[in-house]
Design an enzyme around this catalytic site. Sequence first.
Site, mmCIF file in Angstrom:
data_model
loop_
_atom_site.group_PDB
_atom_site.id
_atom_site.type_symbol
_atom_site.label_atom_id
_atom_site.label_comp_id
_atom_site.label_asym_id
_atom_site.label_seq_id
_atom_site.Cartn_x
_atom_site.Cartn_y
_atom_site.Cartn_z
ATOM 1 N N ALA A 47 0.848 -1.208 0.000
ATOM 2 C CA ALA A 47 0.000 0.000 0.000
ATOM 3 C C ALA A 47 0.872 1.242 0.000
ATOM 4 O O ALA A 47 1.865 1.322 0.724
ATOM 5 C CB ALA A 47 -0.898 0.019 1.236
ATOM 6 N N LYS A 108 8.695 2.968 15.920
ATOM 7 C CA LYS A 108 9.007 3.087 17.357
ATOM 8 C C LYS A 108 8.010 3.960 18.089
ATOM 9 O O LYS A 108 7.694 3.720 19.251
ATOM 10 C CB LYS A 108 10.435 3.617 17.553
ATOM 11 C CG LYS A 108 10.772 4.885 16.814
ATOM 12 C CD LYS A 108 11.474 4.601 15.518
ATOM 13 C CE LYS A 108 11.571 5.841 14.640
ATOM 14 N NZ LYS A 108 12.586 5.769 13.627
ATOM 15 N N GLY A 137 18.183 1.367 13.659
ATOM 16 C CA GLY A 137 18.362 0.954 12.261
ATOM 17 C C GLY A 137 18.937 -0.445 12.108
ATOM 18 O O GLY A 137 18.334 -1.439 12.513
ATOM 19 N N GLY A 190 17.642 11.746 4.000
ATOM 20 C CA GLY A 190 16.671 10.706 4.348
ATOM 21 C C GLY A 190 16.805 10.175 5.770
ATOM 22 O O GLY A 190 16.230 9.143 6.099
ATOM 23 N N GLU A 193 12.851 12.078 10.513
ATOM 24 C CA GLU A 193 11.458 11.644 10.516
ATOM 25 C C GLU A 193 10.635 12.606 9.660
ATOM 26 O O GLU A 193 11.070 13.745 9.391
ATOM 27 C CB GLU A 193 10.910 11.669 11.948
ATOM 28 C CG GLU A 193 11.557 10.688 12.895
ATOM 29 C CD GLU A 193 11.358 9.241 12.479
ATOM 30 O OE1 GLU A 193 10.208 8.795 12.349
ATOM 31 O OE2 GLU A 193 12.364 8.542 12.271
ATOM 32 N N LYS A 208 12.797 5.151 21.427
ATOM 33 C CA LYS A 208 13.707 3.994 21.340
ATOM 34 C C LYS A 208 14.225 3.565 22.714
ATOM 35 O O LYS A 208 14.284 2.374 23.006
ATOM 36 C CB LYS A 208 14.877 4.342 20.402
ATOM 37 C CG LYS A 208 14.438 4.534 18.955
ATOM 38 C CD LYS A 208 15.532 5.216 18.135
ATOM 39 C CE LYS A 208 15.132 5.399 16.682
ATOM 40 N NZ LYS A 208 16.020 6.304 15.952
HETATM 41 P P1 NDP Z 1 8.448 7.676 4.388
HETATM 42 O O1 NDP Z 1 7.717 8.941 4.650
HETATM 43 O O2 NDP Z 1 9.610 7.677 3.483
HETATM 44 O O3 NDP Z 1 7.418 6.581 3.834
HETATM 45 C C1 NDP Z 1 6.127 6.406 4.343
HETATM 46 C C2 NDP Z 1 5.325 5.614 3.326
HETATM 47 O O4 NDP Z 1 4.048 5.315 3.890
HETATM 48 C C3 NDP Z 1 5.097 6.346 2.010
HETATM 49 O O5 NDP Z 1 5.239 5.431 0.950
HETATM 50 C C4 NDP Z 1 3.649 6.801 2.113
HETATM 51 O O6 NDP Z 1 3.016 6.874 0.850
HETATM 52 C C5 NDP Z 1 3.064 5.652 2.908
HETATM 53 N N1 NDP Z 1 1.841 6.039 3.618
HETATM 54 C C6 NDP Z 1 1.729 6.897 4.652
HETATM 55 N N2 NDP Z 1 0.437 6.981 5.023
HETATM 56 C C7 NDP Z 1 -0.252 6.163 4.201
HETATM 57 C C8 NDP Z 1 -1.618 5.824 4.066
HETATM 58 N N3 NDP Z 1 -2.543 6.363 4.865
HETATM 59 N N4 NDP Z 1 -1.979 4.957 3.114
HETATM 60 C C9 NDP Z 1 -1.058 4.406 2.291
HETATM 61 N N5 NDP Z 1 0.272 4.666 2.371
HETATM 62 C C10 NDP Z 1 0.650 5.550 3.315
HETATM 63 O O7 NDP Z 1 8.819 7.090 5.835
HETATM 64 P P2 NDP Z 1 10.052 6.143 6.214
HETATM 65 O O8 NDP Z 1 10.120 5.005 5.273
HETATM 66 O O9 NDP Z 1 11.246 6.965 6.473
HETATM 67 O O10 NDP Z 1 9.583 5.628 7.673
HETATM 68 C C11 NDP Z 1 8.566 4.663 7.794
HETATM 69 C C12 NDP Z 1 8.545 4.152 9.236
HETATM 70 O O11 NDP Z 1 9.818 3.595 9.562
HETATM 71 C C13 NDP Z 1 8.284 5.234 10.295
HETATM 72 O O12 NDP Z 1 7.572 4.661 11.355
HETATM 73 C C14 NDP Z 1 9.700 5.612 10.751
HETATM 74 O O13 NDP Z 1 9.718 6.131 12.065
HETATM 75 C C15 NDP Z 1 10.371 4.259 10.702
HETATM 76 N N6 NDP Z 1 11.819 4.277 10.559
HETATM 77 C C16 NDP Z 1 12.432 5.034 9.590
HETATM 78 C C17 NDP Z 1 13.791 5.010 9.441
HETATM 79 C C18 NDP Z 1 14.503 5.806 8.396
HETATM 80 O O14 NDP Z 1 15.744 5.814 8.384
HETATM 81 N N7 NDP Z 1 13.801 6.480 7.492
HETATM 82 C C19 NDP Z 1 14.629 4.173 10.319
HETATM 83 C C20 NDP Z 1 13.889 3.378 11.284
HETATM 84 C C21 NDP Z 1 12.548 3.447 11.399
HETATM 85 P P3 NDP Z 1 3.424 8.041 -0.203
HETATM 86 O O15 NDP Z 1 4.830 7.734 -0.615
HETATM 87 O O16 NDP Z 1 2.534 7.862 -1.360
HETATM 88 O O17 NDP Z 1 3.281 9.330 0.534
HETATM 89 N N1 HSE Z 2 14.889 9.657 12.183
HETATM 90 C C1 HSE Z 2 15.530 8.534 12.763
HETATM 91 C C2 HSE Z 2 16.962 8.898 13.099
HETATM 92 C C3 HSE Z 2 15.480 7.369 11.809
HETATM 93 O O1 HSE Z 2 17.437 9.951 12.645
HETATM 94 O O2 HSE Z 2 17.612 8.146 13.837
HETATM 95 C C4 HSE Z 2 15.955 6.071 12.414
HETATM 96 O O3 HSE Z 2 15.117 5.610 13.414
#
Ligand code: NDP
Ligand code: HSE
Length: 440
Positions: A47, A108, A137, A190, A193, A208
Amino acid sequence: MSDSMDPVRIGILGMGTVGQGTVRVLARNAEEITRRVGRDLRVVHAAVRNPARLEALDLQARISTDPWAVVRDPEVDVLVEVMGGTGLARELILAAIAAGKHVVTANKALLAEHGNEIFAAAQQQGVMVAFEAAVAGAIPIIKAIREGLAGNRIQWLAGIINGTSNYILTQMFREGWDFQQALTEAQRLGYAEADPGLDVDGGDAAHKITLMASIAFGIPVDFAHCHVEGIRALERDDVVYAAELGYRIKLLGISRRRADGVELRVHPTLIPESHLLANVEGPFNAILVESDAAGQSLYYGRGAGGDPTASAVVADLVDVARTMTADPSNRVPHLAFQPDALSALPLLPMAEVESAYYLRIHAHNRAGVLAQVATMLAEHQISIEALLQKESPEADTVPIVLLLHRCREGDLEQAIRRIEALPVVARPVLRLRVESLAEQ
Ligand code: NDP
Ligand code: HSE
């Protein structure tokens, strides 16, 4: 549910940094992963709000814009939640658990705030909720604490667990960047958050450390009682003064077991420049654990980004796939300790914490200021270890930087309120904690 030799069918919620990283790693290492699991791991449904994002990915799966379509898909055995948020994500995960699906999540914030409810629901349904990617990570810290150190009594843990704020502090120190410049670059890379306030105000690190404290000490998840301070109040001068005194400033998550309860806190901290943690730079994370049998052990690696986080998501998928057929009562418990054996140790208020401290006081350039400050500290039984006074004849105020010996935080707060009330003191006092992180 599929046969034990059929592929494990995965549904993914969210195809951003982590979701796309997960698909990439599963594809790149498919053969190696199948050799490890004995079955294929196959993404069958994903999704995303904007499917155009996926054009560059060769994803042979159903794509939906409605995340409920993935959760309700009978073809999905394991749900990977990597979309973030604590509202809709909670509902989707609880629905997946109710439908008997295992869950892997990197979220988290969700687990720190609703973990007790989610783990209880999973326990009742006999499904797994795996969350290695939620903390630090790529570093397998959940597995290390929950399984690798299972024979130990853990005393404390301290970690650099937010890559974004560590990157900002590193750039301020190494390159002389200001705060906003470093944050903008962390977002571009990237690391941050979706709401970068979670990174720089300490909330993400607090999520965390809350999860790590639960699995280290066998206590319920209690984010509401975590003390949180971020790095916004820091100025580049503080990084420079700390260096002159032989320290680096790091945003640390700290949790310590004491006889009367558990400390749970996140704040910028001065640590000796020779300590290993002081030299963890950029987006890297590291967690130091002190336990009775192992002594100190240190876990270091990439704390943020697509592939590093995907490494942990895929490891959880492998774990889930391997244990899908195991008796639920014989699996590793979600919070490391059996659910009916969690401890009722209270989380302690910050006034009860003892630490050494760094103070930055801006005072008008008059004789006798230092003596007044020293007297007030002494009246609260607080002694000074080192002092930096920056002379500036043309400026109206001068910074006085003090390093204080260990004292009770409640006593120091009283002294600071009195110091701030002095007419010669021009601004609120900046107070940072100093930790030696020595073996005890
Ligand atoms: P992103 O913002 O890059 O990605 C989020 C994704 O979720 C996007 O593809 C978005 O769609 C989709 N999305 C959000 N809401 C909806 C919805 N209602 N319906 C369908 N799709 C939805 O986030 P990240 O990948 O960076 O982070 C994701 C999770 O992982 C978070 O909880 C974050 O805290 C955690 N995390 C992130 C890390 C990082 O390094 N980035 C490291 C560790 C944990 P669209 O692209 O179309 O907007
Ligand atoms: N935003 C988070 C960080 C992503 O900078 O550590 C990993 O959890």
